[in-house]
Design an enzyme around this catalytic site. Structure first.
Site, short mmCIF file in Angstrom:
data_model
loop_
_atom_site.label_atom_id
_atom_site.label_comp_id
_atom_site.label_asym_id
_atom_site.label_seq_id
_atom_site.Cartn_x
_atom_site.Cartn_y
_atom_site.Cartn_z
N LYS A 170 0.88 -1.28 -0.02
CA LYS A 170 -0.08 0.21 -0.12
C LYS A 170 0.70 1.60 -0.02
O LYS A 170 2.22 1.07 0.10
CB LYS A 170 -0.74 -0.10 1.19
CG LYS A 170 0.00 0.18 2.81
CD LYS A 170 -1.32 -0.18 3.96
CE LYS A 170 -0.31 -0.47 5.18
NZ LYS A 170 -1.03 0.05 6.22
N ARG A 185 -9.60 -0.19 15.87
CA ARG A 185 -9.65 0.59 14.42
C ARG A 185 -11.17 0.01 13.79
O ARG A 185 -11.91 0.56 13.28
CB ARG A 185 -7.92 0.33 13.74
CG ARG A 185 -8.03 1.30 12.98
CD ARG A 185 -6.37 1.29 12.04
NE ARG A 185 -5.78 0.27 11.63
CZ ARG A 185 -4.94 -0.32 10.94
NH1 ARG A 185 -3.81 0.63 11.10
NH2 ARG A 185 -4.60 -1.31 10.46
N TYR A 203 11.64 31.98 5.13
CA TYR A 203 10.67 32.32 5.28
C TYR A 203 10.14 32.69 6.74
O TYR A 203 10.50 31.69 7.24
CB TYR A 203 9.45 31.08 4.96
CG TYR A 203 8.95 31.75 3.30
CD1 TYR A 203 8.89 32.75 2.98
CD2 TYR A 203 8.90 30.28 2.39
CE1 TYR A 203 8.71 32.50 1.51
CE2 TYR A 203 8.94 30.22 1.42
CZ TYR A 203 8.84 31.34 0.71
OH TYR A 203 8.02 31.25 -1.12
N MET A 249 8.60 24.92 0.26
CA MET A 249 8.10 23.44 -0.41
C MET A 249 8.85 22.64 -1.84
O MET A 249 8.32 21.46 -1.38
CB MET A 249 6.40 24.63 -1.70
CG MET A 249 5.81 23.44 -2.42
SD MET A 249 4.52 24.31 -3.65
CE MET A 249 3.50 24.91 -2.40
#
Length: 368
Positions: free
Chosen positions: A38, A136, A264, A313
């Protein structure tokens, strides 16, 4: 291997083969091996990984969602595929692509029976999941009679296996809890088998269960993180080999003067004359903001370079004041020596999160 010239995830299929063989060596010959692929095979490449494991005669695959199974089928994978968290909207797709659903609640069981009957299926394989403590997904142990009554009302499906999931198999301080889970599952299985009239396969162990609880290997085991090189224990990590190596390069080097800031929000301020390197990998590539402000690091020419300021980013900036380097030099974010688990520890997270976060825009290359 030649040095990379852009941000690249190298995937070593030789290491995958080693890990598969090592984990399989812990099993009895009759115990089947299910490989969990997965999340793009834990952030690597699900198709390449699945094809390699299929060539090694793996018995089963598991994915989280139907579309992951469709991707494998479309690539030519023929090994049975268990969908661990199917949604009713995808039940027809599951049948159309010969995938096998985990059935974890009465609602899901009813809706899959309806879809299977509408598709005129006969004994379509399903896998019944029981909740033994992870809380779960899964039926409660007392649901056996309800499940059996629904199964007796249809010929559209047949139970291929029943299974559960260990909650803390990697933590030996929780061995009492784990042993109780194992005991509870065996009791459920005995009750289910007696009432359904045939014996489905039983499976319970994840990678840590394979390593720590051989008495619970049963008919099949499900290995995920171990295949990708992490054993949740120092001893096992010395044997397993991480299959993924995330590398990049230095795009630019800056000389920063005292009191100048970097990035930033001016999140880093230099105390003295310093050298910084800008690297083309950022939170869009899986290096999230939690690694900024000195928590995370990369390796340049064998030395740690701490990430400074906020992660951008598409870029990070690192301190290379005491590292001899130049623009174009290779940068290691993680590999077999500087492991993803080391990077994860620096930000108080786990290797799973680091490796599965690697963006699909990052170039993949394969070593085979």
């Amino acid at each position: 291997m030649p040095k990379v010239q852009e941000t690249t995830l190298e995937i070593d299929l030789r290491a995958l083969t080693h890990n598969f063989n090592y984990l399989k060596s812990k099993l009895q010959p009759q115990t089947k091996f299910l490989a969990v692929v997965k999340a793009f095979a834990y952030g690597s490449d699900s198709i390449a990984v699945a094809k390699q494991l299929e060539a090694l005669n793996v018995d089963y695959f598991a994915v989280a969602y139907a579309k992951e199974g469709v991707l494998l089928r479309d690539a030519g994978i023929t090994v049975p595929i268990l969908v661990l968290h199917p949604q009713p909207i995808n039940f027809k797709t599951i049948i159309d692509w010969c995938l096998e659903p985990s059935i974890y609640s009465a609602k899901i069981l009813d809706e899959f029976i309806q879809t299977a009957e509408a598709s005129k299926q006969n004994k379509y394989p399903v896998h019944i999941k029981f909740n033994t403590g992870l809380n779960r997904l899964g039926f409660r142990p007392g649901s056996v009679d309800t499940i059996i009554s629904k199964l007796e009302s249809t010929s559209a499906i047949v139970v291929k296996s029943i299974f559960s999931h260990l909650a803390a198999s990697e933590d030996l301080n929780e061995s009492t809890f784990t042993s109780q889970q194992i005991s509870d599952f065996k009791s459920i299985a005995k009750n289910f088998e007696a009432k359904v009239g045939y014996r489905p396969w039983l499976h319970l162990c994840n990678t840590s269960g394979v390593i720590n609880y051989p008495e619970a290997h049963l008919d099949m085991v499900r290995c995920g993180i171990g295949l990708y090189g992490f054993g949740n224990a120092v001893k096992e990590d010395k044997v397993l080999i991480p299959i993924a190596r995330l590398k990049s390069i230095i795009s630019q080097i800056h000389k920063i003067e005292p009191q100048e800031t970097v990035g930033y929000n001016r999140a880093y301020q230099a105390n003295d004359y310093e050298m910084t390197a800008t690297i083309p990998v950022g939170h869009a590539d899986g290096i999230t903001r939690q690694y900024g402000r000195g928590k995370g690091f990369v390796i340049i020419n064998g030395k740690r370079a701490p990430i400074i300021g906020n992660v951008c980013m598409d870029m990070i900036m690192v301190n290379v004041t005491n590292i001899e380097c130049r623009e174009g030099d290779e940068v290691i974010i993680f590999d077999g020596t500087h492991r993803a688990s080391d990077l994860a520890e620096s930000a108080n997270t786990i290797s799973y999160e680091v490796i599965t976060a690697v963006s699909q825009r990052v170039k993949r290359s394969f070593i085979s």
